[in-house]
Every structure is written in C-alpha cells, then in structure tokens.
Design a protein around this motif. Structure first.
Motif: not given
Length: 87
Positions: A1-7, A13, A70, A78, A80
């Motif tokens: 979920q963290a990867y989908e939010r921002r990477h 991933h 950041q 963001s 998948k």
C-alpha cells in the motif's frame, strides 16, 4: 500500500523477503540495484542490500529512503506501476 501511495519514479516494489537467486537472475548481468525504504527508521533497505550482496549482485542503499527523497523535493510516482521520471 505504501508503494502504491508514493514511490521513486521507475522503482519496482520487491520486498526483501522475495529476493532470491532465481528471481534476481531475470535482470541483465551487471545490473546495479538501488534499494530504499520508508526512511532512516526502516531497515528493509539494509535487509534487501544484504540479500543482494549475498547473491554477489551490485547494490547501493539510497540513504534517507522516501523521507530523504521528499526532503530533496524530488517527484514521486504513485500506483501499482513503476512510473517514469519526467524533467
């Protein structure tokens, strides 16, 4: 979920527990792997780097992880998919 939010744009991933000789053999020989995680409070990048180095693969740790990215005001992707870094 963290990867989908921002990477980091272009990042894949791949949790350290999923790193294996078979899986990593799919990348071209000599590929430099850069690993990162949530930030200095996280040890996922250290574990991934150790596993990659144990497989004799070249690896670097992105110091600071997502928090450092950041802090430098760099763009995120963001979703998948890896996304791409655009100027």
């Amino acid at each position: 979920q963290a990867y989908e939010r921002r990477h980091v744009p272009g990042a894949l991933h791949l949790p350290h527990r999923e790193i294996s000789a078979e899986r990593m053999g799919k990348w071209p020989s000599g590929t430099l792997f850069v690993v990162y995680c949530a930030g200095p409070h996280c040890n996922g990048a250290d574990r991934a780097a150790f596993k990659l180095a144990s497989l004799s693969l070249p690896v670097k740790i992105m110091i600071g992880g997502i928090s450092g990215w950041q802090d430098e005001d760099l763009p995120f992707a963001s979703g998948k998919e890896p996304g791409v870094l655009r100027p």
